[in-house]
Design an enzyme around this catalytic site. Structure first.
Site, PDB file in Angstrom:
ATOM      1  CD1 TRP A 138      40.553  61.648  12.223  1.00  0.00           C
ATOM      2  CD2 TRP A 138      40.829  63.181  13.090  1.00  0.00           C
ATOM      3  NE1 TRP A 138      42.039  61.732  12.906  1.00  0.00           N
ATOM      4  CE2 TRP A 138      42.398  62.137  13.619  1.00  0.00           C
ATOM      5  CE3 TRP A 138      41.100  64.978  14.086  1.00  0.00           C
ATOM      6  CZ2 TRP A 138      43.240  63.002  14.360  1.00  0.00           C
ATOM      7  CZ3 TRP A 138      42.315  64.922  15.242  1.00  0.00           C
ATOM      8  CH2 TRP A 138      43.867  63.767  15.266  1.00  0.00           C
ATOM      9  CE  LYS A 187      36.578  57.605   4.763  1.00  0.00           C
ATOM     10  NZ  LYS A 187      36.107  57.662   5.796  1.00  0.00           N
ATOM     11  N   PRO A 188      34.633  61.715   4.094  1.00  0.00           N
ATOM     12  CG  PRO A 188      32.918  62.721   5.364  1.00  0.00           C
ATOM     13  CD  PRO A 188      33.079  61.172   4.278  1.00  0.00           C
ATOM     14  CB  SER A 189      37.542  61.586   9.682  1.00  0.00           C
ATOM     15  OG  SER A 189      37.701  60.649  10.233  1.00  0.00           O
ATOM     16  N   GLY A 223      47.341  59.910   7.631  1.00  0.00           N
ATOM     17  CA  GLY A 223      48.679  59.775   7.961  1.00  0.00           C
ATOM     18  C   GLY A 223      49.932  58.772   6.789  1.00  0.00           C
ATOM     19  CB  THR A 224      53.527  58.783   6.233  1.00  0.00           C
ATOM     20  OG1 THR A 224      53.489  60.142   6.842  1.00  0.00           O
ATOM     21  CG2 THR A 224      54.415  58.091   5.279  1.00  0.00           C
ATOM     22  CG  LEU A 282      47.955  52.437 -15.217  1.00  0.00           C
ATOM     23  CD1 LEU A 282      48.028  52.054 -16.182  1.00  0.00           C
ATOM     24  CD2 LEU A 282      49.944  52.829 -14.563  1.00  0.00           C
ATOM     25  CD  GLU A 341      49.105  67.835   3.880  1.00  0.00           C
ATOM     26  OE1 GLU A 341      49.774  67.369   5.165  1.00  0.00           O
ATOM     27  OE2 GLU A 341      48.224  68.491   4.772  1.00  0.00           O
ATOM     28  CB  CYS A 364      50.322  67.988   8.678  1.00  0.00           C
ATOM     29  SG  CYS A 364      49.376  66.559   8.769  1.00  0.00           S
ATOM     30  CD  GLU A 370      51.900  63.678  11.640  1.00  0.00           C
ATOM     31  OE1 GLU A 370      51.733  64.306  11.448  1.00  0.00           O
ATOM     32  OE2 GLU A 370      52.101  61.855  11.278  1.00  0.00           O
ATOM     33  CE  LYS A 428      62.338  64.746   4.011  1.00  0.00           C
ATOM     34  NZ  LYS A 428      64.291  65.207   5.476  1.00  0.00           N
ATOM     35  N   GLY A 474      54.504  63.372   1.411  1.00  0.00           N
ATOM     36  CA  GLY A 474      53.571  63.477   0.315  1.00  0.00           C
ATOM     37  C   GLY A 474      53.579  63.725  -0.733  1.00  0.00           C
TER      38      GLY A 474
END
Length: 501
Positions: free
Chosen positions: A156, A180-182, A234-235, A249, A255, A289, A389, A459, A462
């Site tokens: 978003w 698929k958007p927020s 988010g991570t 697969l 990101e 981010c 974050e 790290k 992403g």
């Protein structure tokens, strides 16, 4: 789009036309500045995702886009870019209304979007296949071909920009797409799909299903017909998406989060560095981010830098995002506001000091999700406000003893997306950049983008890259063709020793 009681109602965009959800469900999109209802949007789930993937699969299989002459693909994408440019006033106003980002910022950001489609149209138009060395009387040529149906999940905070970094290379390479958007900001994505259709993009090539992560998002990520997933989020969400991609697969680009350091070297112009650090922290209300949320300054210069930053932060004009005088808008939702408030309290409890901000504005702004630009001082690298974050207008000032200490602090987080270095010596900045564990580093700037810039982190920030030639290649796969230029060997008709490789 239709209207009901004066409120716009948007459907999904599947197979070139608008569709309601099978069960008729909708959800609300509200203005974060005042809570006003902006629109109702179809709430999709597995059924709608299935229809979109079928439409995208049919469009890919019959070659209406993937096998279209690259010159024609270039022409359509260029026309798409022109149409976006013509629609920028409408798109910027709608996105600002839904995200809460000031219109002056939104116009500047969206003004870059047509460049991405033109750039990737040119990349596709000029892409060359390769001929590789191959021993013996053989010719080996390698072609880059599209993957097929790809799924894209967008956030978003920068709805159109982040979508464009995914969509432009995907389309240029010949893929078909399901987005698929927020649920907070789906409207401009739906408008963009209509613009693409009107510009000549064939039906089924670009599909949008609106809904929530647990429904539409999960269905898209788990469908075995998808050949690549591309997420910005988010991570923890990234871990789930990467796991699903691994089970099927398929390729994945994620990101994810960041905790960007802004490193002010002792030779930097402090006024310029303070301006850059304030911009890095508070642009988009810190909801990006690559927000510069850790300002690292030499211990001898900390007071001077903080004084300059605080003066600038207090002068930032907070208000209605659609007012061109506004410099800071609201956070996108009640949840983001509460998260910011929670982390400010955590910072205080940890012993950090609030140099400015640290509260919601009063008066008319209290009805929206506004929060004042906040600067913490006395922050230690181990504090949660220096590690987690926050995704709000909050930055932390940390001090270092020497450059080695600055590098240690900068790298001592789980994230590795972006950083900026402020210095009077570009060579010194470039040497320092080599020591930082992140994918994007600006010297004497922050937040700058370009279609040719490979975008992504290290790290926990992403996997893979968006934009640039690397982003284009991640939407293709290679096909090697080996041609025997000599008489074929009849293996079973001779006793001679034949070398196969």
């Amino acid at each position: 789009m239709t209207t009901l009681d004066g409120i716009a109602v948007y459907g999904h965009f599947i197979g070139g036309r608008e569709r309601a959800s099978a069960d008729g469900r909708t959800f609300e999109v509200r203005n974060p500045a005042n809570g006003a209802l902006v629109a109702r949007v179809a709430e999709g789930g597995a059924a709608e995702i299935g229809l979109a993937i079928e439409a995208a699969g049919a469009a890919f299989a019959d070659g209406r886009w993937s096998r279209l002459a690259v010159s024609e693909r270039h022409r359509i994408l260029s026309r798409f870019a022109d149409a976006i440019e013509a629609a920028l006033p409408e798109l910027a106003t709608l996105e600002s209304t839904c995200v809460g980002r000031p219109l002056r910022e939104m116009r500047a950001q969206l003004g870059r979007i047509p460049e991405f489609y033109r750039y990737f149209a040119a990349v596709a138009r000029t892409a060359e296949d390769a001929v590789t060395p191959f021993e013996g009387p053989y010719l080996n040529y390698v072609r880059r071909v599209p993957l097929g149906v790809v799924g894209q999940l967008t956030p978003w905070n920068h709805p159109l920009l982040i979508l464009t970094k995914k969509l432009a290379p995907a389309l240029a390479a010949g893929n078909t797409v399901v987005v698929k958007p927020s649920e907070f900001t789906p409207l401009t994505t739906l408008v963009l799909a209509q613009i693409a259709r009107d510009a000549g993009l064939p039906d089924g090539v670009f599909n949008v299903v609106t809904g929530f992560g647990a429904g539409a998002g999960a269905a898209l990520c788990s469908d075995k017909r998808i050949r690549k997933l591309d997420l910005t989020g988010g991570t923890e969400t990234g871990r789930v998406v990467a796991k699903l991609a691994g089970e099927n697969l398929i390729r994945v680009t994620c990101e994810l989060g960041g905790k960007a350091p802004v490193i002010v070297l002792p030779d930097a112009d402090l006024d310029r560095a303070a301006a850059g650090a304030t911009f890095a922290a508070f642009i988009a209300s810190g909801q990006t981010c690559v927000a510069g949320t850790r300002v690292l300054v030499h211990e001898s210069q900390a007071d001077a830098l903080v004084e300059r930053m605080v003066r600038r932060a207090r002068a930032i004009r907070i208000g209605d995002p659609l007012d061109l005088q506004t410099q800071l808008g609201p956070l996108v939702s009640q949840g983001q506001l509460e998260r910011t408030e929670r982390y400010v309290e955590i910072g205080k409890a940890e012993g950090a000091k609030v140099a400015c901000g640290g509260r919601r504005p009063a008066g008319e702004l209290a009805q929206g999700f506004f929060y004042e630009p906040t600067i913490f001082t006395g922050v230690l690298p181990s504090m949660r406000i220096a590690q987690d974050e926050i995704f709000g207008p909050v930055t932390c000032v940390l001090t270092y003893r020497d450059v080695d200490d600055a590098v240690r602090i900068a790298n001592d987080v789980e994230f590795g997306l972006a950083a900026s270095i402020w210095t009077g010596d570009a060579a010194r900045g470039m040497k320092l950049a080599e020591r930082l564990e992140c994918g994007i580093i600006w010297i004497n700037d922050h937040h700058r983008i370009d279609p040719a810039l490979p975008w992504g982190g290290m790290k926990d920030s992403g996997i893979g890259r968006e934009a640039g030639l690397e982003g284009y290649r991640e939407y293709t796969t290679t096909k090697s063709v080996i041609v025997n230029l000599d008489e074929p060997v009849d293996w079973y008709a001779t006793n001679a020793v034949v070398r196969l490789s």
